[in-house]
Design an enzyme around this catalytic site. Structure first.
Site, PDB file in Angstrom:
ATOM      1  N   GLU A 127       0.855  -1.190   0.000  1.00  0.00           N
ATOM      2  CA  GLU A 127       0.000   0.000   0.000  1.00  0.00           C
ATOM      3  C   GLU A 127       0.888   1.236   0.000  1.00  0.00           C
ATOM      4  OE1 GLU A 127      -3.393  -0.115   2.533  1.00  0.00           O
ATOM      5  OE2 GLU A 127      -3.815   2.019   2.295  1.00  0.00           O
TER       6      GLU A 127
ATOM      7  N   ASN B   7      -3.432  -1.711   7.652  1.00  0.00           N
ATOM      8  CA  ASN B   7      -4.734  -2.198   7.197  1.00  0.00           C
ATOM      9  C   ASN B   7      -4.551  -3.716   7.113  1.00  0.00           C
ATOM     10  OD1 ASN B   7      -5.841   0.373   6.958  1.00  0.00           O
ATOM     11  ND2 ASN B   7      -5.096   0.611   4.864  1.00  0.00           N
TER      12      ASN B   7
ATOM     13  N   LYS C 126      -3.892  -0.221  13.902  1.00  0.00           N
ATOM     14  CA  LYS C 126      -4.732   0.872  13.379  1.00  0.00           C
ATOM     15  C   LYS C 126      -6.164   0.458  13.681  1.00  0.00           C
ATOM     16  CE  LYS C 126      -6.077   2.949   8.905  1.00  0.00           C
ATOM     17  NZ  LYS C 126      -5.653   3.127   7.495  1.00  0.00           N
TER      18      LYS C 126
ATOM     19  N   GLU D 195     -10.533   4.826   9.038  1.00  0.00           N
ATOM     20  CA  GLU D 195     -10.696   4.445   7.639  1.00  0.00           C
ATOM     21  C   GLU D 195     -11.292   3.041   7.502  1.00  0.00           C
ATOM     22  OE1 GLU D 195      -7.415   7.151   5.402  1.00  0.00           O
ATOM     23  OE2 GLU D 195      -6.656   5.217   6.071  1.00  0.00           O
TER      24      GLU D 195
ATOM     25  N   ARG E 165      -1.892   3.317  17.051  1.00  0.00           N
ATOM     26  CA  ARG E 165      -1.833   4.525  16.209  1.00  0.00           C
ATOM     27  C   ARG E 165      -2.926   5.534  16.579  1.00  0.00           C
ATOM     28  NH1 ARG E 165      -2.347   3.836  10.508  1.00  0.00           N
ATOM     29  NH2 ARG E 165      -0.646   5.213   9.960  1.00  0.00           N
TER      30      ARG E 165
ATOM     31  N   ASP F  78      -2.062  14.397   7.232  1.00  0.00           N
ATOM     32  CA  ASP F  78      -1.619  13.127   6.657  1.00  0.00           C
ATOM     33  C   ASP F  78      -0.365  13.276   5.804  1.00  0.00           C
ATOM     34  OD1 ASP F  78      -1.648  10.484   6.125  1.00  0.00           O
ATOM     35  OD2 ASP F  78      -3.285  10.523   4.676  1.00  0.00           O
TER      36      ASP F  78
ATOM     37  N   GLU G  49       5.580   8.979  14.026  1.00  0.00           N
ATOM     38  CA  GLU G  49       5.437   8.218  12.773  1.00  0.00           C
ATOM     39  C   GLU G  49       5.711   9.150  11.600  1.00  0.00           C
ATOM     40  OE1 GLU G  49       2.028   5.484  12.234  1.00  0.00           O
ATOM     41  OE2 GLU G  49       1.819   6.237  10.192  1.00  0.00           O
TER      42      GLU G  49
ATOM     43  N   GLU H  33       4.083   9.224  -0.560  1.00  0.00           N
ATOM     44  CA  GLU H  33       2.691   9.194  -1.020  1.00  0.00           C
ATOM     45  C   GLU H  33       2.224  10.548  -1.537  1.00  0.00           C
ATOM     46  OE1 GLU H  33      -0.047   7.965   2.038  1.00  0.00           O
ATOM     47  OE2 GLU H  33      -1.805   8.483   0.854  1.00  0.00           O
TER      48      GLU H  33
ATOM     49  N   TRP I  42     -13.156  14.461   0.609  1.00  0.00           N
ATOM     50  CA  TRP I  42     -12.224  13.732  -0.247  1.00  0.00           C
ATOM     51  C   TRP I  42     -11.848  14.551  -1.477  1.00  0.00           C
ATOM     52  CZ3 TRP I  42     -13.994   7.872  -0.250  1.00  0.00           C
ATOM     53  CH2 TRP I  42     -13.777   7.355   1.040  1.00  0.00           C
TER      54      TRP I  42
HETATM   55  O1  GCW Z   1      -2.075   8.342   4.243  1.00  0.00           O
HETATM   56  C1  GCW Z   1      -3.166   7.516   4.389  1.00  0.00           C
HETATM   57  C2  GCW Z   1      -3.028   6.570   3.267  1.00  0.00           C
HETATM   58  C3  GCW Z   1      -3.593   5.188   3.528  1.00  0.00           C
HETATM   59  C4  GCW Z   1      -3.031   4.700   4.864  1.00  0.00           C
HETATM   60  C5  GCW Z   1      -3.462   5.662   5.948  1.00  0.00           C
HETATM   61  C6  GCW Z   1      -2.887   5.284   7.297  1.00  0.00           C
HETATM   62  C7  GCW Z   1      -2.430   2.496   5.507  1.00  0.00           C
HETATM   63  O2  GCW Z   1      -3.612   7.147   2.132  1.00  0.00           O
HETATM   64  O3  GCW Z   1      -3.198   4.375   2.462  1.00  0.00           O
HETATM   65  O4  GCW Z   1      -3.433   3.386   5.149  1.00  0.00           O
HETATM   66  O5  GCW Z   1      -3.002   6.950   5.665  1.00  0.00           O
HETATM   67  O6  GCW Z   1      -1.883   5.870   7.664  1.00  0.00           O
HETATM   68  O7  GCW Z   1      -3.435   4.447   7.975  1.00  0.00           O
END
Ligand code: GCW
Length: 688
Positions: free
Chosen positions: A159, A202, A279, A283, A316, A357, A379, A385, A535
């Protein structure tokens, strides 16, 4: 690029002769796997750097010049016993001492792992051309858990990974231990990284099934001699999916028993298992809130199961709601700050560096400084990304440094994030830093040559979060390309400017999350018809005819109140907020006067264009290395100090980055102009 920063190519002949004289005849024990790893690394390094490896002996010889070991493994080190003990279990010293009337170089630790770290340090000195004459290095890590988080799925997909498929070949494990796993462990040990979470947060419940635990145990065996403990991401609902229970409620005795049994099963295979990363309730992931329980209830459930074995829970704080939040930036604080003091001692709460993020620039996360009784773990995201994936050259050292040096004011001035992370501010002994790995099975490991530097910088900063990103870049450049200052200087200059360049061409002045939806590559500041308003980027930039920016003051979401009063006052005041964070905290009229004297709109356009120019400058600096100028008319050009394989990819990637910086600039300016109808400042080219 496979060798990373451990290339060990021959040093310049005069220096090699000096080193050879200083490093002749080595005494190093070889009784344990870690001792053998230290010896093997030194042999390999010296053979490469100096042409031949000096003789190595397990016992003292007449002529020995170097001693490796611990007071327990080498009688020669007994006199240094208390000095070595003061360095702690992972520390080491590199020191010249007088023995039998001559100068001897000592590489010593209290434990074997310290000696291995010391060997890597010594090799780094050689790779960077440092003098060994008066060595007196005492090192111990400031942070205990220095961990890579792999977001690797069991089907091999990573991912947010841009470096190929997962390194872990689950299908051939446990029988086949790819030698690449050992090189991975060497690279991590060279930086002092001492933990790895194998699977995605995830998480699939299957990663805790017996067959996968056997595979994980095989990896743990490879990593163990290199001081790396293995961790797994745990899916909170695993008792249902794997155990067939009806619930995963943390207060249910059957659930508690299931986790205790599961943890026992893991430790039977992996006696030094590190613990779980979780986690939860974010999400769409399952979690304690599904049963009306808190994050603390959830974390404590796992912590109680792990405690008898010495394992930890990294829980987390990245929680992102199902429903549309008023301000996404406030959610983690809202859910976690009130839980301070409610976690077991073997829980560490893992907080992303910023409240949204992993954006190119965010203020530090307000939870740092707001939970004094709870150990908090940093973290960072190494995989880029939101920063152009693997093709854009963006050195993250300055981003990490900026966050770590931020002053939380939690205990007055000077309460930096680094002091929270290393535990010194609140007196915590459980401390940690995690990096979301940028590693895959690509030949370069990280998808590009320069992304290796982000793995490298993370490891060095996890060891000591007070170090300078520039110094780390200089070491990396010297080890990866050449210690020649005419090579190191332009590379460090490119690296140090690269993050600000990306901020400028993507999200200047505190803008954030303007990337295209879903994949996050390239610009997407417009409404794109996505399923949720938060989003799309308009949720974040809030541009209208009059102005732009997210009001996070009392008049808006009041996110500023999640910082210490001094900071809240600064961030909340339009005249005092640092300009790089202006639009993070304020909705500002387009004609607002900036420090430069320009209007906000003109400044924004200027910044976008500056980002493009900064990438052009990176290209120019790189070309001085790949196409050295002719010395004089008619003479042949000097040979390039960079090998053609690596230089070809870097040159091509810079070209992509240059084109896409322009794309970002043009798309962003065109979009904002469609909203404010303002003309471009003089000299600015209109978007095509
Ligand atoms: O940055 C976002 C990402 C997800 C990620 C999430 C997280 C692993 O788009 O892909 O999932 O954060 O940190 O949990």
């Amino acid at each position: 690029g496979y060798a990373l920063w451990m290339r060990y190519v021959p040093v310049e002949p005069a220096l090699a002769a000096t080193y050879r004289a200083q490093l002749s005849d080595i005494v190093a024990p070889d009784a344990t796997p870690t001792q053998r790893a230290a010896r093997a690394e030194l042999e390999r390094g010296l053979a490469g750097l100096l042409g031949t490896a000096p003789p190595m002996h397990a016992e003292a010889t007449q002529q020995y010049a170097v001693v490796l070991g611990t007071p327990a493994s080498s009688p020669l080190l007994a006199p240094l016993h208390s000095e070595i003990a003061s360095l702690g279990p992972e520390g080491y010293l590199l020191k010249r001492v007088q023995r039998d009337g001559r100068s001897v170089l000592v590489v010593a630790g209290q434990r074997d792992i310290g000696v291995l770290y010391g060997v890597f340090h010594l090799l780094r000195l050689l790779q960077t051309g440092a003098s060994l004459d008066a060595l007196d290095v005492h090192e111990s890590p400031r942070v205990h858990l220095r961990v890579l988080d792999h977001w690797d799925n069991l089907d091999g997909h990573v991912e947010r990974g841009y470096a190929g498929r997962s390194l872990w070949d689950w299908q051939s494990l446990p029988e086949w231990k790819d030698p690449r796993y050992t090189d991975y462990a060497r690279a991590n040990a060279s930086l002092g990284i001492n933990g790895t979470v194998l699977n995605n947060v995830n998480a699939s419940a299957w990663s805790l099934a017996p067959a996968y635990l056997d595979k994980a145990a095989a990896l743990a065996e490879v990593f163990r001699p290199y001081g790396i403990r293995l961790y797994l991401s745990a899916r909170f609902s695993a008792p249902i999916e794997l155990g067939g229970l009806k619930t995963a409620d943390p207060l249910d005795p059957g659930v508690q028993r299931w986790w205790r049994d599961k943890v026992n099963e893991i430790y039977a295979r992996i006696p030094d298992f590190g613990g779980f990363l979780v986690k939860a309730n974010s999400e769409g992931q399952p979690g304690p809130q599904d049963y009306g329980r808190s994050h603390a209830d959830g974390a404590n459930l796992l912590a109680d199961a792990l405690a008898p074995h010495g394992g930890v829970v990294m829980w987390r704080a990245f929680v992102y709601a199902h429903d549309v939040p008023a301000d996404r930036a406030t959610q983690a604080f809202t859910e976690f700050a009130g839980l301070d003091g409610a976690f077991r001692p073997n829980v560490i709460v893992q907080v992303k560096n910023g409240p949204i993020d992993f954006q190119p620039r965010e203020p530090f996360h307000g939870l740092f400084g707001a939970m004094p009784r709870t150990p908090l773990m940093m973290e960072f995201q190494l995989t880029k990304e939101y920063l152009g994936f693997n093709t854009h050259l963006v050195y993250l050292g300055p981003l990490f440094e900026e966050v770590l040096r931020s002053d939380t004011h939690a205990r007055g001035k000077g309460s930096t994030v680094a002091k929270l992370v290393d535990g010194s501010l609140e007196g915590h002994t459980l401390t940690g830093m995690a990096g979301v790995a940028n590693i895959g099975n690509d030949r370069t490991w990280t998808g590009s040559h320069f992304d290796q530097a982000n793995w490298y910088a993370f490891g060095r900063l996890a060891w000591n979060p007070h170090q300078s990103a520039r110094d780390i870049a200089a070491d990396w450049a010297a080890m990866t390309f050449s210690p020649d200052p005419t090579v190191v200087q332009p590379i460090v200059a490119m690296m140090m400017a690269s993050r600000e360049a990306a901020v400028n061409y993507m999200t200047p002045l505190g803008l954030h999350h303007l990337m295209a939806r879903g994949h996050h590559y390239g610009p997407g500041p417009w409404v794109d018809g996505g399923p949720r308003p938060d989003w799309t980027s308009v949720y974040y930039h809030r541009a209208d005819r009059n102005g732009i920016g997210f009001d996070r003051n009392a008049s808006g979401s009041n996110a500023v109140a999640q910082y210490a009063p001094e900071l809240a006052a600064q961030y909340g005041d339009l005249t005092k907020v640092p300009e790089p964070l202006l639009l993070w905290f304020h909705h500002v009229p387009w004609n607002h006067r900036m420090a430069s004297g320009r209007t906000l709109w003109d400044e924004l356009v200027t910044r976008y264009s500056l980002g493009v120019k900064q990438v052009q400058e990176m290209q120019r600096q790189w070309s001085t290395l790949t196409d050295p100028p002719e010395v004089e008319r008619g003479s042949a050009p000097l040979p390039s100090p960079i090998d053609p394989q690596r230089s070809a990819q870097i040159t091509a990637f810079l070209r992509i980055q240059r084109r896409e910086a322009q794309w970002w600039r043009d798309a962003s300016i065109a979009y904002f102009q469609s909203i404010n109808d303002l003309p471009l400042p003089a000299g600015e080219a209109p978007p095509p």
